[in-house]
Design a protein around this motif. Sequence first.
Motif, PDB file in Angstrom:
ATOM      1  N   GLN A 241      -2.520 -16.345  16.336  1.00 40.50           N
ATOM      2  CA  GLN A 241      -2.447 -17.525  15.469  1.00 40.50           C
ATOM      3  C   GLN A 241      -2.140 -17.090  14.046  1.00 40.50           C
ATOM      4  N   GLU A 242      -1.606 -18.019  13.300  1.00 43.33           N
ATOM      5  CA  GLU A 242      -1.155 -17.684  11.948  1.00 43.33           C
ATOM      6  C   GLU A 242      -2.254 -17.090  11.070  1.00 43.33           C
ATOM      7  N   LYS A 243      -3.483 -17.569  11.243  1.00 43.89           N
ATOM      8  CA  LYS A 243      -4.554 -17.058  10.373  1.00 43.89           C
ATOM      9  C   LYS A 243      -4.864 -15.572  10.627  1.00 43.89           C
ATOM     10  N   TYR A 244      -4.338 -15.034  11.709  1.00 38.15           N
ATOM     11  CA  TYR A 244      -4.588 -13.622  12.011  1.00 38.15           C
ATOM     12  C   TYR A 244      -3.392 -12.716  11.706  1.00 38.15           C
ATOM     13  N   TRP A 245      -2.411 -13.249  11.036  1.00 37.87           N
ATOM     14  CA  TRP A 245      -1.245 -12.424  10.698  1.00 37.87           C
ATOM     15  C   TRP A 245      -1.591 -11.435   9.578  1.00 37.87           C
ATOM     16  N   PRO A 246      -0.896 -10.312   9.503  1.00 40.48           N
ATOM     17  CA  PRO A 246      -1.212  -9.315   8.464  1.00 40.48           C
ATOM     18  C   PRO A 246      -1.066  -9.915   7.063  1.00 40.48           C
ATOM     19  N   GLN A 247      -1.969  -9.505   6.185  1.00 43.12           N
ATOM     20  CA  GLN A 247      -2.002 -10.078   4.845  1.00 43.12           C
ATOM     21  C   GLN A 247      -1.231  -9.259   3.811  1.00 43.12           C
ATOM     22  N   MET A 248      -1.303  -7.964   3.977  1.00 41.64           N
ATOM     23  CA  MET A 248      -0.713  -7.128   2.941  1.00 41.64           C
ATOM     24  C   MET A 248      -0.375  -5.740   3.473  1.00 41.64           C
ATOM     25  N   PHE A 249       0.759  -5.224   3.010  1.00 42.60           N
ATOM     26  CA  PHE A 249       1.113  -3.826   3.264  1.00 42.60           C
ATOM     27  C   PHE A 249       1.224  -3.139   1.920  1.00 42.60           C
ATOM     28  N   SER A 250       0.687  -1.962   1.802  1.00 43.23           N
ATOM     29  CA  SER A 250       0.987  -1.184   0.605  1.00 43.23           C
ATOM     30  C   SER A 250       1.560   0.148   1.050  1.00 43.23           C
ATOM     31  N   LEU A 251       2.413   0.684   0.214  1.00 45.97           N
ATOM     32  CA  LEU A 251       3.246   1.804   0.646  1.00 45.97           C
ATOM     33  C   LEU A 251       3.276   2.924  -0.372  1.00 45.97           C
ATOM     34  N   ASN A 252       3.462   4.118   0.120  1.00 43.99           N
ATOM     35  CA  ASN A 252       3.657   5.221  -0.817  1.00 43.99           C
ATOM     36  C   ASN A 252       4.783   6.138  -0.369  1.00 43.99           C
TER      37      ASN A 252
ATOM     38  N   THR B 146       5.018  -4.491  13.584  1.00 44.02           N
ATOM     39  CA  THR B 146       3.670  -5.031  13.454  1.00 44.02           C
ATOM     40  C   THR B 146       3.714  -6.517  13.120  1.00 44.02           C
ATOM     41  N   ILE B 147       4.582  -6.864  12.200  1.00 45.92           N
ATOM     42  CA  ILE B 147       4.702  -8.276  11.846  1.00 45.92           C
ATOM     43  C   ILE B 147       5.237  -9.077  13.040  1.00 45.92           C
ATOM     44  N   PHE B 148       6.289  -8.583  13.656  1.00 45.40           N
ATOM     45  CA  PHE B 148       6.883  -9.303  14.795  1.00 45.40           C
ATOM     46  C   PHE B 148       5.857  -9.539  15.906  1.00 45.40           C
ATOM     47  N   HIS B 149       5.134  -8.503  16.251  1.00 43.21           N
ATOM     48  CA  HIS B 149       4.209  -8.650  17.372  1.00 43.21           C
ATOM     49  C   HIS B 149       3.022  -9.529  17.024  1.00 43.21           C
ATOM     50  N   HIS B 150       2.606  -9.465  15.769  1.00 42.17           N
ATOM     51  CA  HIS B 150       1.506 -10.353  15.390  1.00 42.17           C
ATOM     52  C   HIS B 150       1.915 -11.816  15.476  1.00 42.17           C
ATOM     53  N   VAL B 151       3.093 -12.121  14.960  1.00 39.93           N
ATOM     54  CA  VAL B 151       3.488 -13.534  14.986  1.00 39.93           C
ATOM     55  C   VAL B 151       3.754 -14.001  16.419  1.00 39.93           C
ATOM     56  N   ALA B 152       4.115 -13.049  17.290  1.00 38.16           N
ATOM     57  CA  ALA B 152       4.376 -13.436  18.675  1.00 38.16           C
ATOM     58  C   ALA B 152       3.082 -13.754  19.408  1.00 38.16           C
ATOM     59  N   ILE B 153       2.018 -13.071  19.025  1.00 38.56           N
ATOM     60  CA  ILE B 153       0.804 -13.140  19.823  1.00 38.56           C
ATOM     61  C   ILE B 153      -0.321 -13.942  19.178  1.00 38.56           C
TER      62      ILE B 153
END
Length: 978
Positions: free
Chosen positions: A627-638, A618-625
């Motif tokens: 603009q920076e302002k649309y990159w993921p902000q946060m992941f939380s995990l369980n 998800t991170i890789f594809h976002h940065v590839a496609i």
Amino acid sequence: MASFLEGIRKIETKWQKRWDEKKIFVGKVDHSKPKYFVTVPYPYASGTLHIGHCRTYNLGDLFTRYKRQRGFNVMWPMAYHITGTPVLSVSAKIKEKDEKEWKKYRDYVSIYESDEKKVEEIVGSFVEPMNVAMYFSGKLMEDFKRMGFSIDDTREFTTGDPEYNKFIEWQYKILNEKGYITKGEYPILWCTNCKNAVGEDDIYAGDETKVEVSEFVGIKFKLKNKNTFLVAATFRPETIFGATNVWINPENKYCEIKIDDENWIVSSEAVSKLKNQHHKIEITREFKGRELFDQEVEVPLTGVVIPIYPATFVDTDHATGVVYSVPGHAPYDYAALVDLQKNEELIKKYSLDESKLKSIIPISLIKLDGYGEFPAVEIYEKMGVQSQEDIEKLEKATQTIYKEEFYSGVMKSNTGEFNSLKVEEAKVAVAKKLKELNLASNVYEVSTKAKCRCGGKIIAAVIEDQYFLNYGNKKWKELAFKALNNMKIVPEKYRQAFENVFNWLDKRPCVRKRGLGTEFPITKGKGWIIESLSDSVIYMAFYTIIKTIKESKIKPEQLKPILFDHIFLSNHDVETVSKETSISVDTINAMKSEFEYWYPNDLRHTAIAHISNHLSFTIFHHVAIFQEKYWPQMFSLNEMLNREGEKMGKSKGNVIPIAKIPEKYSVDLTRLHLASIATQESVVDWREVEVNHSKEKLRKFWEFAIMVEKSEKIDPQSYSFISKIVLASVKRNMKLAIDAMERFNPRDYILSGFFDNIRELENYLKLSSNSNEKEVQSVIKETVENMIILMAPVIPHICEEIYERYGNTGFVSLQKIEDIILTEEDTQLALQLKFLTNLMKDIEQVMKLVKSEPKKMIIYIAPQWKNELYKLAKDSFAEEAFNIGKIMSLVKNHETLNKYMKNIADEAKLMMKDPTIFRISMLTPDEQLNAIQGYIKIINKKYPEITVETYISDTKDVFDPQNKARKARPMKPAILLL
RNA sequence: GCGGGGAUUGCCGAGCGGUCAAAGGCGCUGGACUUAGGAUCCAGUCCUUAGUGGUUCGAGAGUUCGAAUCUCUCUCCCCGCACCA
């Protein structure tokens, strides 16, 4: 008891219906509020979800509801994943009448259907993959709603929808343009019968034995005086320096082949495998292995000429069916050599040169601590191997030697340029050298012999036109790291795992020839489908536009790349796009503004299993496609969930499907328990006895709420000391809860905001039993009113019901959770409560220890100068060690403390022993006295036989027959019982 | 093997440099209420003691005035490791 839960269940459906009717969870663009866009990965629609999955979605909902109540404009949409192979495999098994699969799906469907005939009918329809996907995606949304999840259901889609396919095509077009997609060869598992790549699902008993592709180095041994190579496959090319002969299975078939302009000899079985490994092959002749024994071969690199001998352990259906012998370091080889050397019959049968054979001795080429020259010989003797047929022992011996030599072995001087390299390094270096000299090439084989479900044989094949996502691309990686470094990861400890995954990620095949999905746009018409983990990484953006696509009845073919370019990348002007796509300018603008409003994805919550693939991609594809302002902000995990100490599994029969939760427990109870039982990062254990506890607390809360349903609140100014300290504690708990949730810690949120406050109320009821009833009810009501707003994200149904019963209209789910600011007075009251709690504990302790029946209790409060002394010590020894000399000299120059030098010397000894005692928050003696007086009724109530006197130790007329007063410390009065 | 995470008092599970002998739950032991109670309530649950002491947080060593919390070593457990969602 049952009736309580029954009542709650009714409440749950009531409010779910109302939420649905009023559509309060539908995300609408509203620029007057800050937005918050939550996603949880869409579920795979090949079956039902269970309580373990529920943990993940429950946390997602908790965060969503909390943010909504904190004043954000929140959206949490949901879709369904149907691409890939699992759905296909389900259908295949249903079609095959696989009993296990039928039973599994009967069970699934029976959760929703009571009519047996209908169940059969539905399961029968699953022969068609789309029916599986459609049936379960529908049920999943029902389940989610039944859990009270505040999902925006107006943006549903499946990954099989044509609109989605268009979006994915666009994604891959962009990735290709950016040069992130590469092409190459790739070895895979392949069925020779159905002529298809196979996955775990397709392999017979594939869930029990792991089948993998193994990469061998096929080393070419040139036949003496001929232009033909005997190709021996090995995992250990570095042992080439110890080769003494070649082993051939005497009675099995071998072939001489013309392969890519060379002549090889390999086993007959190997030929068909090699044909599938990207080679051009013609069979020149076929013969029995024994025909080779009159020939000799040259060892690559060394040039030594060695003979060819028979060995029965050679499996012609494994790799090339040719083995070179290294008796010094390979137990099998040594065993075969010993067998042959003493087998006169065989020597005669194959007319072997006996003197030459008997002259063969192992060659040592690896130095290994703990072993002599020939580790293989040693272990052979130590384990008492009988012959080359002694497979069990030989396997074990091979494993042991391989492992030890690999990690601890060092190459000896007879290995030329590889001298003194570690085996681990030499293995790679020798293979590389051999390949450079064209003396070796890769040969692939399956790690375990396996059969396809169709009955065909599974082999390792090489795919020629395999496309990869090149995550190894340096620039791409750098961008991904940049995004990760700016992201919030909760719990933070998982960041390290992401970093490792990022570093390790390299080329990843992204297309396959089977499964449901989007056709790969670069090779249209060739049957390549985008692999399903690679088609589900930027779809969060799709949620923002799918609603408009459907409402405006836009056809899939109108969803051209130019449109996505415009919406997501702001390329092209809107008129051009409108003309090209025949979509109105207004509609395009609406889609673009939705995207720009909601994106980026503020929070993506899921299970930790996804770190190494989905979330990283998800991170890789976002940065590839984007603009920076649309990159993921946060992941939380369980973490995951166990049941009664065991993993949940179909075979154990201990799975609790989501659909069964409402009737088995109740939704609010499950939500409460799931989120409060442990922190996200620990594996939780779902235990019935503990669920029961949560149930009792929930009931308690409900009872408090109902108890004061009709009560009026009174003027808080008139509240007694007890009421005030309880309310201050409640307030502090709420503050702690909010602080915890701001750190995304739902467990502490519930512990402080719910359980602690209930305890506070229970305690209050006890303390205030002879207080003004109106006041007590007023305090309880005030607390419950606060709690229903604070706890609505966790137990929304009950909170809505109470909210309504208290005469409110609207939804508590939309009420704002306000910031809590603790005033000076609150802090003071909380400190007083703490002081009194500790005092009561001390009193109880002394009461227990005393042997007589006391009539009188005297409480001595420490004098003000001790407070000053503690403060002085706290200020002076914040960083350094407590020191009697220093404190005494400080005291000497102190205007008030200098009068008490003698007493302070005693006190200082105590402080020396335990430097924590002066690092406390203090009340003045008068404040302590006031607190005790405000509390005196409680003490009297608890000890009705005893009269209580309280003194500040240094005032006049202190009654102190046992000289106890001097023992009093700030916040820790001395106690005397008489 | 590589990488990540973990080991807390009978069990589960918080705590992550100083009010920590360590929240909360479960279990267990007493007691109350009861026809009964596997319901509820109260008390207790490392040892010691008219309290403000001792020994504890997988094992060992270290840093610090102070360690369950930080560092190192060891032992054991869990999870991931690619074409599979």
